[in-house]
Scaffold this active site. Structure first.
Site, short mmCIF file in Angstrom:
data_model
loop_
_atom_site.label_atom_id
_atom_site.label_comp_id
_atom_site.label_asym_id
_atom_site.label_seq_id
_atom_site.Cartn_x
_atom_site.Cartn_y
_atom_site.Cartn_z
N GLU A 193 -4.72 2.60 -4.22
CA GLU A 193 -3.26 2.71 -4.10
C GLU A 193 -2.64 1.41 -3.60
O GLU A 193 -1.50 1.40 -3.13
CB GLU A 193 -2.88 3.87 -3.16
N ASN A 229 -2.79 13.27 -2.72
CA ASN A 229 -3.82 13.48 -3.73
C ASN A 229 -4.61 14.76 -3.45
O ASN A 229 -4.91 15.54 -4.36
CB ASN A 229 -4.76 12.28 -3.76
N ASP A 254 0.84 -1.19 0.00
CA ASP A 254 0.00 0.00 0.00
C ASP A 254 0.88 1.25 0.00
O ASP A 254 1.91 1.32 0.71
CB ASP A 254 -0.90 0.02 1.24
N ASP A 278 -2.42 10.35 -9.91
CA ASP A 278 -2.31 9.30 -10.93
C ASP A 278 -0.86 9.10 -11.35
O ASP A 278 -0.41 7.96 -11.54
CB ASP A 278 -3.16 9.65 -12.15
#
Length: 368
Positions: A275, A240, A232, A249
């Protein structure tokens, strides 16, 4: 004029045979069998072309060369030469006139000439065969026949040249048709393969998706013990929110690139979702798995040093590890265990790895 209908009839027959061969190849052939079946089918096509008698010696000929052209152009010299074995044997058994001359001119020479234009990408279907190759090969064979006839007869007749020009036109048109058929079949195969790839590939990271990961992992677990790593990306939500979804992204693309280039060659990495990434590894030794996970954490942290200088929460990865206790273990159970170990890595401060067995030991101590 009937003699001029012979090559026209043969050309139609050859186009039909090529269609059947392509369908057989798409349904039955694999790379291991193709080495044998390609020359076998080519040789049989040559024999069918030879069943029409030659209208005149050294003049108008049949189309036995065309299957050899395709074999040499598509598969290269070894298979092209192997493809001449059956028609050569048929010529000898049938006591054909000028047998060795015909073998050399109509089988061996076409195999050698067409092989010059071979490209390995033609064989696997990733590259279309240029139409110009058909014109080049047919022209070279035409000139070779004129040269041989001139050396043997010493004077070329207009009748012979006219016959050869007619055959050049028939051979070129048929050869072009065969190439177009093969190219169309390859385009359909490439389109199907692209659709399958898109269905099994994550569009953002270009890694395999969970849909393709599950059957591969299940098959591997049915054969032997394997390990699962749940990976992760730490602090992704904060990153983000701070820089926007486009930068988020790009971060996912970068971490997928890092992981892909630092996992073991025999292991299988996929995007689990969001993620999270999932890794199927053949390594089951706890110490080696620890070193493996530690190296992945280190490489990820090093790769994002430049980004971590501009954010309060560093971009790192956390890993949870679970190893099958025996072959034929349940994949869903392994994923659940690795996920629980991942949560523990997060709870302990991130940028670290945890074995699920460590959680079991900890639970036993707490229960005691």
């Amino acid at each position: 004029m009937n003699e001029y209908l012979v090559p026209l009839t043969s050309a139609c027959t050859l186009v039909t045979l090529n269609y059947v061969a392509m369908k057989v190849r798409s349904k039955m052939l694999t790379d291991s069998f193709e080495q044998l079946l390609a020359p076998l089918l080519t040789g049989l096509a040559c024999i069918i072309m030879m069943l029409e008698p030659l209208p005149e010696p050294f003049g108008l000929i049949d189309l036995r060369s065309l299957p050899i052209f395709m074999a040499g152009l598509r598969y290269g010299m070894p298979i092209a030469l192997l493809s001449t074995v059956l028609p050569t044997g048929f010529s000898l058994i049938s006591h054909e006139n000028h047998v060795w001359f015909n073998i050399a001119q109509d089988l061996l020479a076409p195999a050698l000439i067409s092989s010059v234009f071979h490209n390995k990408e033609y064989r696997n279907g990733f590259l279309d065969i240029p139409i110009r190759h058909s014109l080049q090969i047919c022209t070279y064979v035409f000139l070779l026949r004129l040269l041989i006839h001139g050396l043997l007869i010493s004077r070329l007749s207009w009748h012979y040249v006219g016959d050869q020009l007619f055959m050049l036109a028939i051979m070129s048109a048929t050869f072009i048709t065969l190439i177009i058929m093969v190219n169309d079949e390859n385009k359909s195969w490439r389109l199907q393969r692209q659709m399958e790839l898109q269905a099994n590939q994550d569009s953002l990271t270009k890694l395999p998706n969970l849909r393709s990961f599950m059957p591969i992992a299940n098959n591997a677990l049915n054969r032997r013990q394997m390990s699962i790593m749940m990976i992760d990306l730490d602090n992704f939500k904060q990153y983000n929110d701070l820089f926007g979804h486009l930068e988020g992204d790009q971060l996912l693309r970068e971490i997928s690139h890092v992981l892909r280039h630092h996992i073991r060659e025999e292991d299988y990495l996929a995007r689990y979702g969001g993620e999270e990434f999932i890794l199927l590894s053949s390594e089951i030794d706890p110490i080696k798995l620890s070193l493996y996970a530690q190296r992945l954490c280190f490489m990820a942290a090093q790769s994002f040093l430049h980004k971590n200088q501009s954010v309060a929460t560093p971009i790192t990865i956390s890993i949870g590890i679970s190893t099958a206790k025996s072959p034929q273990a349940e994949l869903t159970q392994l994923i659940y265990e690795a996920d629980q170990a991942l949560y523990e890595s997060k709870r302990q401060g991130k940028n670290r790895f945890t074995h699920y067995k460590e959680l079991q030991v900890l639970d036993q101590k707490m229960n005691a």
